[in-house]
Write a protein that holds these residues in place. Structure first.
Motif, PDB file in Angstrom:
ATOM      1  N   SER A   1       2.478   1.557  -3.411  1.00  0.00           N
ATOM      2  CA  SER A   1       1.485   1.872  -4.439  1.00  0.00           C
ATOM      3  C   SER A   1       1.053   3.330  -4.383  1.00  0.00           C
ATOM      4  O   SER A   1       0.690   3.913  -5.412  1.00  0.00           O
ATOM      5  CB  SER A   1       0.265   0.964  -4.298  1.00  0.00           C
ATOM      6  OG  SER A   1       0.627  -0.365  -4.571  1.00  0.00           O
ATOM      7  N   GLU A   2       1.081   3.914  -3.201  1.00  0.00           N
ATOM      8  CA  GLU A   2       0.744   5.336  -3.092  1.00  0.00           C
ATOM      9  C   GLU A   2       1.794   6.192  -3.795  1.00  0.00           C
ATOM     10  O   GLU A   2       1.480   7.259  -4.317  1.00  0.00           O
ATOM     11  CB  GLU A   2       0.598   5.738  -1.623  1.00  0.00           C
ATOM     12  CG  GLU A   2      -0.672   5.181  -1.005  1.00  0.00           C
ATOM     13  CD  GLU A   2      -0.762   5.416   0.492  1.00  0.00           C
ATOM     14  OE1 GLU A   2       0.163   6.022   1.088  1.00  0.00           O
ATOM     15  OE2 GLU A   2      -1.770   4.981   1.075  1.00  0.00           O
ATOM     16  N   LEU A   3       3.033   5.714  -3.838  1.00  0.00           N
ATOM     17  CA  LEU A   3       4.106   6.446  -4.521  1.00  0.00           C
ATOM     18  C   LEU A   3       4.047   6.237  -6.034  1.00  0.00           C
ATOM     19  O   LEU A   3       4.261   7.175  -6.800  1.00  0.00           O
ATOM     20  CB  LEU A   3       5.478   5.996  -4.004  1.00  0.00           C
ATOM     21  CG  LEU A   3       5.817   6.353  -2.567  1.00  0.00           C
ATOM     22  CD1 LEU A   3       7.112   5.681  -2.153  1.00  0.00           C
ATOM     23  CD2 LEU A   3       5.932   7.856  -2.411  1.00  0.00           C
TER      24      LEU A   3
ATOM     25  N   LYS B   1       0.838  -1.201   0.000  1.00  0.00           N
ATOM     26  CA  LYS B   1       0.000   0.000   0.000  1.00  0.00           C
ATOM     27  C   LYS B   1       0.877   1.257   0.000  1.00  0.00           C
ATOM     28  O   LYS B   1       0.628   2.197  -0.753  1.00  0.00           O
ATOM     29  CB  LYS B   1      -0.928  -0.009   1.215  1.00  0.00           C
ATOM     30  CG  LYS B   1      -1.846   1.171   1.277  1.00  0.00           C
ATOM     31  CD  LYS B   1      -2.768   1.092   2.483  1.00  0.00           C
ATOM     32  CE  LYS B   1      -3.638   2.324   2.510  1.00  0.00           C
ATOM     33  NZ  LYS B   1      -3.708   2.939   3.814  1.00  0.00           N
ATOM     34  N   ILE B   2       1.906   1.260   0.841  1.00  0.00           N
ATOM     35  CA  ILE B   2       2.822   2.411   0.909  1.00  0.00           C
ATOM     36  C   ILE B   2       3.488   2.625  -0.454  1.00  0.00           C
ATOM     37  O   ILE B   2       3.545   3.750  -0.959  1.00  0.00           O
ATOM     38  CB  ILE B   2       3.883   2.196   2.009  1.00  0.00           C
ATOM     39  CG1 ILE B   2       3.232   2.276   3.397  1.00  0.00           C
ATOM     40  CG2 ILE B   2       5.024   3.206   1.879  1.00  0.00           C
ATOM     41  CD1 ILE B   2       4.110   1.775   4.537  1.00  0.00           C
TER      42      ILE B   2
ATOM     43  N   ASP C   1      11.849   8.843  -2.924  1.00  0.00           N
ATOM     44  CA  ASP C   1      10.911   7.773  -2.592  1.00  0.00           C
ATOM     45  C   ASP C   1      11.413   6.975  -1.390  1.00  0.00           C
ATOM     46  O   ASP C   1      10.625   6.616  -0.509  1.00  0.00           O
ATOM     47  CB  ASP C   1      10.731   6.809  -3.780  1.00  0.00           C
ATOM     48  CG  ASP C   1      10.032   7.443  -4.970  1.00  0.00           C
ATOM     49  OD1 ASP C   1       9.233   8.376  -4.770  1.00  0.00           O
ATOM     50  OD2 ASP C   1      10.289   6.986  -6.104  1.00  0.00           O
TER      51      ASP C   1
ATOM     52  N   GLU D   1       7.395   6.235   6.256  1.00  0.00           N
ATOM     53  CA  GLU D   1       6.126   5.503   6.344  1.00  0.00           C
ATOM     54  C   GLU D   1       6.295   4.184   7.097  1.00  0.00           C
ATOM     55  O   GLU D   1       5.446   3.818   7.918  1.00  0.00           O
ATOM     56  CB  GLU D   1       5.566   5.232   4.948  1.00  0.00           C
ATOM     57  CG  GLU D   1       5.155   6.480   4.198  1.00  0.00           C
ATOM     58  CD  GLU D   1       3.847   7.056   4.680  1.00  0.00           C
ATOM     59  OE1 GLU D   1       2.996   6.295   5.168  1.00  0.00           O
ATOM     60  OE2 GLU D   1       3.674   8.282   4.549  1.00  0.00           O
TER      61      GLU D   1
ATOM     62  N   THR E   1      10.702   8.718   1.795  1.00  0.00           N
ATOM     63  CA  THR E   1       9.277   8.596   2.101  1.00  0.00           C
ATOM     64  C   THR E   1       8.954   7.203   2.622  1.00  0.00           C
ATOM     65  O   THR E   1       8.229   7.047   3.611  1.00  0.00           O
ATOM     66  CB  THR E   1       8.430   8.906   0.847  1.00  0.00           C
ATOM     67  OG1 THR E   1       8.735  10.230   0.391  1.00  0.00           O
ATOM     68  CG2 THR E   1       6.947   8.791   1.137  1.00  0.00           C
TER      69      THR E   1
ATOM     70  N   PRO F   1       1.469   4.155  -8.377  1.00  0.00           N
ATOM     71  CA  PRO F   1       0.322   3.262  -8.559  1.00  0.00           C
ATOM     72  C   PRO F   1       0.402   2.372  -9.802  1.00  0.00           C
ATOM     73  O   PRO F   1      -0.294   1.367  -9.884  1.00  0.00           O
ATOM     74  CB  PRO F   1      -0.873   4.216  -8.656  1.00  0.00           C
ATOM     75  CG  PRO F   1      -0.343   5.588  -8.634  1.00  0.00           C
ATOM     76  CD  PRO F   1       1.122   5.548  -8.368  1.00  0.00           C
TER      77      PRO F   1
END
Length: 76
Positions: free
Chosen positions: A9-11, A6-7, A33, A40, A36, A13
């Motif tokens: 995929s937010e960066l 999920k983390i 990235d 996260e 980030t 998709p």
């Protein structure tokens, strides 16, 4: 593993993080990235990622990230 995907995929998709194992090698994720992702992961799993763990091998795939997180959770 779901939280890690999920983390990621937010960066990005458009990337299949389930199968991709060349995130660093193919320059899919960059240094921004990685910063980030580290932030996260630390928040999500309540871990600290030491500098010596910030190596391409640990960030090249969701599986590698998952293995690193599991290892760090066990060590705490």
């Amino acid at each position: 593993m779901e939280q890690i995907i999920k983390i990621l995929s937010e960066l990005h998709p458009d990337v299949d993080f389930e199968t991709c194992d060349t995130l660093i090698d193919d320059k899919i994720i960059d240094s921004f990235d990685i910063v980030t992702i580290i932030s996260e992961l630390c928040d999500e799993f309540d871990i600290t990622i030491p500098v010596e763990e910030i190596i391409p091998k640990n960030f090249n795939s969701a599986k590698a990230l998952h293995a690193m997180v599991e290892r760090l959770i066990e060590e705490e």
